[in-house]
Design an enzyme around this catalytic site. Structure first.
Site, PDB file in Angstrom:
ATOM      1  N   ASP A 187     160.331  14.829  80.802  1.00 57.33           N
ATOM      2  CA  ASP A 187     161.194  15.725  79.893  1.00 57.33           C
ATOM      3  C   ASP A 187     161.559  14.985  78.817  1.00 57.33           C
ATOM      4  O   ASP A 187     161.327  13.782  78.684  1.00 57.33           O
ATOM      5  CB  ASP A 187     162.412  16.401  80.683  1.00 57.33           C
ATOM      6  CG  ASP A 187     162.806  17.401  80.207  1.00 57.33           C
ATOM      7  OD1 ASP A 187     163.660  18.109  80.717  1.00 57.33           O
ATOM      8  OD2 ASP A 187     162.571  17.708  78.866  1.00 57.33           O
TER       9      ASP A 187
HETATM   10  C1  GLC Z   1     164.329  20.045  77.082  1.00 55.72           C
HETATM   11  C2  GLC Z   1     164.607  20.848  78.501  1.00 55.72           C
HETATM   12  C3  GLC Z   1     163.177  20.943  78.855  1.00 55.72           C
HETATM   13  C4  GLC Z   1     162.477  21.423  77.709  1.00 55.72           C
HETATM   14  C5  GLC Z   1     162.105  20.326  76.693  1.00 55.72           C
HETATM   15  C6  GLC Z   1     161.394  20.555  75.740  1.00 55.72           C
HETATM   16  O1  GLC Z   1     165.477  19.163  77.081  1.00 55.72           O
HETATM   17  O2  GLC Z   1     165.190  20.006  79.502  1.00 55.72           O
HETATM   18  O3  GLC Z   1     163.285  22.149  79.858  1.00 55.72           O
HETATM   19  O4  GLC Z   1     161.043  22.119  78.162  1.00 55.72           O
HETATM   20  O5  GLC Z   1     163.204  19.641  76.499  1.00 55.72           O
HETATM   21  O6  GLC Z   1     162.106  21.402  74.862  1.00 55.72           O
END
Ligand code: GLC
Length: 746
Positions: free
Chosen positions: A283
């Site tokens: 993430d």
């Molecule tokens: C965010 C979220 C994740 C998302 C990623 C990209 O922090 O936790 O669910 O897909 O970043 O946007």
């Protein structure tokens, strides 16, 4: 003749297996061939997901284009300018050393342009087909913009309504979540990964993100093996079985190990046990965050831990880019590890057909297509949950004179909910727009200008409008920003002065229908006696207005059933139906509510069971609950046998009758309790459900099948089994009701 048929079938099977084998061989041969040719820089480049902001305007930087030209980036996130997508892909496939295509990713969570109900709302539909179809529409709309990878489905079991991301979750139950998981993956990925409208899915956030303590986002997660394997892993296992091509690690730690560095989860369980053969992305910055977790000394250490744990691609932070080479030189990671991680990424890109067709196929004339909007409207009806309907005030007669009041009656962006940045508010059909279009007899006075508004300056206007009407329709809840990532709330009642306004309106004596748009269950205890009906529409998306119109006036019936337990107060959280019985289960007749405790009561004079003195032990509404516009009677629950065994599934039959005056739908639910286990077992577990639609006085017999396999569970040694004993079974309308019977495994 029969022998010939068998021979032909055998021959066809052999041919099919051969073809499958050949395609696998071809795939593996291509992967090996590429790895042979790639430099170390190129291999490390594939591990790099460059995060960008879709809000960045201007032009592509030369340094970014050069990085792509050098093969130092494998994928992009949030490149929403199609000219940029086309240019970056052209550079990659025409100018980089081995012409390896990029993948472009986006959070296409509950629609792209056409927005569907938020995932918690979709979960309330209990309808895998509509979940699949909505994801397919989202993929078709997003693919035109070059997006071929969505960071969905989010599969985090959520038991705490304070958690902002419960809005994105499939709810509290692993059985329902697993059905939705399969549907989402099939919907996003479509029938073939190399279809230009196929978006590779991303099962996230692996794992346990929804169990963050206190519902505080990103916070600590601790659980035993049994809870992990029985509740938090099944929806992810289902995604692997459905063929998801990617996973995303969670921000949280699990039992002291941050998810992005958890080798047991990423390699032992996900790859070895579940057979996952796609790739895993971190993430946003979660690799680097292992320093803040106190699990990595520095960036280099974070990179070493994650790479050795089995993390393929790093989102946004650049620890792999900065340190992988040094880690290789010092032997902290091996070339074989890098090759294996890169191979998994190349395999997915080959499956997607990106080498043959790297460029987006623009079908952007399908955005907001009529069929997409119709499906979105149907999804709102299927996901809306009727929680209260005193005197059957709903549905309203078409000529009813309505005072529409509240901060969310006409807010195109707010009703789209979290993760809706690609939706265009001007296409949103709000309730007011729908009432206008349908010539409803209404008068609209907001009373509050946004959900957190504390100003009472417009209350008198709202009350005056209410006095002129037959019925008050209060449309309130939470603005979109009050749920979603990093948006947990300690109190989860209606924000601002909404409760105050509802109480003022109640003084007029007019009936009040409360429609809630929110990203979570909202505690309604303070105004429950002031309203006559409550309809939960979650954040309903683009077509919220027309769907609400049809439901309010009876052209459609809200069909949703709660995918999460609805608390009375935030202090009850986490609260969920599949709780353990404990050694002191509640004895209703012994419970003494706090205000009834005699002054000076003797310390042990009250019922010593697991309850709260003030709020008691029941939720506001139980998991699986929802009303219809008609009523149903369940009767005649029968079993094919009273004993279950490996070779003897149990068939249950139950009669359901529509005892009301209009056609209606229900969702019949099957729950089981394992009365005694080698570890303690939940009081109830959902093991089956099916929708039923009946005309007035019509009855039908539903059949459920229960296998011994369905009763097995994991213990803390991760042994999956069930022991002989008694099982209680319920079939009914929700987790707190139903006809009961028992069976034995002997
Ligand atoms: C965010 C979220 C994740 C998302 C990623 C990209 O922090 O936790 O669910 O897909 O970043 O946007």
């Amino acid at each position: 003749m029969k022998k010939i048929v068998i021979l032909v079938c055998l021959l066809l099977t052999v041919i099919a297996c051969k073809k499958e084998q050949q395609s696998t061989n071809t795939l593996e041969a291509k992967v090996s061939e590429l790895l042979e040719k790639m430099s170390l820089d190129e291999k490390l480049g594939q591990l790099n997901l460059r995060g960008t902001s879709s809000r960045v305007k201007g032009k592509l930087s030369d340094s970014l284009k050069q990085a792509v030209r050098d093969g130092k980036i494998g994928a992009f996130l949030n490149v929403s300018n199609t000219a940029f997508v086309d240019e970056l892909q052209r550079i990659a496939v025409e100018e980089s050393p081995n012409k390896i295509p990029l993948i472009f990713a986006r959070d296409v969570i509950h629609g792209y342009k056409t927005l569907f109900p938020i995932p918690l709302g979709m979960a309330a539909s209990w309808d895998a087909k509509i979940a699949e179809n909505s994801s397919r529409v989202a993929a078709i709309e997003a693919a035109s913009f070059g997006i071929r990878w969505t960071f969905a489905p989010m599969l985090d079991i959520a038991r705490d309504s304070r958690w902002g991301r419960i809005a994105e979750s499939p709810g509290e139950d692993p059985f329902l979540a697993s059905k939705l998981s399969e549907a989402y993956v099939k919907g996003f990925q479509g029938d073939s990964l190399n279809d230009p409208t196929s978006l590779i899915a991303c099962a996230k956030h692996f794992v346990g993100y929804g169990a963050a303590i206190g519902g505080r986002d990103y916070n600590t997660v601790s659980m035993n093996e049994a809870l992990l394997h029985n509740v938090y892993l099944p929806s992810f296992k289902s995604a692997v079985a459905a063929g998801t091509q990617t996973f995303m690690t969670a921000f949280n730690e699990m039992n002291g190990i941050p998810a992005s560095g958890d080798k047991k989860m990423l390699t032992e369980i996900l790859r070895h046990d579940y057979g996952f053969d796609g790739f895993v992305v971190s993430d946003w910055d979660s690799v680097e965050e292992m320093i803040a977790h106190g699990f990595a000394v520095d960036d280099k250490h974070a990179a070493e831990i994650s790479l050795n744990a089995g993390l393929n691609m790093e989102m946004n932070s650049k620890t792999f880019e900065m340190h992988a080479k040094k880690l290789l030189q010092e032997g902290s990671i091996t070339e074989a590890t890098i090759d294996a991680l890169v191979a998994e990424i190349l395999r997915v890109k080959l499956r997607m057909g990106l080498f043959e067709n790297p460029y987006r196929v623009d079908n952007s004339d399908n955005l907001y297509a009529a069929a997409h909007l119709q499906l979105a409207k149907e999804a709102v009806v299927k996901s809306s949950v009727l929680l209260k309907n005193d005197q059957n005030i709903l549905p309203l007669a078409s000529e009813t004179n309505i005072a529409v009041i509240g901060p969310l009656a006409d807010k195109p962006r707010e009703q789209l909910g979290t993760w809706s940045f690609d939706g265009d508010g001007k296409y949103t059909k709000t309730p007011i727009l729908a009432f206008e279009t349908e010539n409803v007899n209404y008068n609209f006075v907001e009373g509050l200008s946004y959900s957190r508004d504390k100003s009472t300056q417009d209350f008198s206007k709202a009350v005056a409008a209410a006095k002129q009407a037959d019925v008050i329709l209060f449309i309130g809840g939470e603005e979109a920003i009050l749920s979603g990532e990093a948006h947990s709330r300690a109190e989860i009642n209606l924000p601002g002065a909404q409760e105050q306004l509802i109480k003022e309106l109640a003084k007029t004596g007019k009936p009040i229908v409360l429609i809630i748009m929110a990203g979570r269950p909202i505690t309604v205890g303070n105004i429950l006696n002031d309203v006559d009906a409550i309809l939960m529409t979650w954040h309903p998306g683009t077509m919220g207005g027309p769907a609400i119109h049809d439901m309010i006036f009876g052209k459609a019936e809200p069909c949703g059933r709660l995918p999460v337990t609805w608390p009375k107060v935030a202090g009850q959280s986490p609260i969920y139906y599949n709780h353990k019985t404990t050694g002191r289960p509640v004895i209703p007749e012994e419970f003494v509510q706090m205000d009834s405790i005699p002054i000076g009561a003797w310390q042990s004079s009250l019922g010593n069971t697991t309850h709260y003195l003030d709020i008691g032990y029941l939720p506001q509404y139980p998991f699986g609950y929802g009303l219809s516009y008609t009523s149903f009677e369940y009767s005649n629950l029968t079993l094919s046998s009273n004993t279950i065994s490996e070779n003897n599934d149990i068939t249950l039959k139950v009669t359901v009758k529509n005892t009301g005056k209009r056609t209606g739908s229900d969702i019949a639910q099957l729950y089981v309790q394992d009365v005694v286990g080698r570890i303690t077992r939940p009081a109830k577990e959902l093991k089956g459900y099916q929708p039923v639609t009946l005309k007035p006085n019509e009855a039908t017999e539903l059949t459920f099948t229960l296998s011994l396999e369905a009763l097995k569970y994991y213990d803390n040694d991760v042994v999956f089994d069930v022991e002989k004993g008694d099982f209680n079974i319920w079939v009914g309308q929700n987790s707190a009701a139903g006809l009961m019977t028992t069976i034995k495994y002997e």
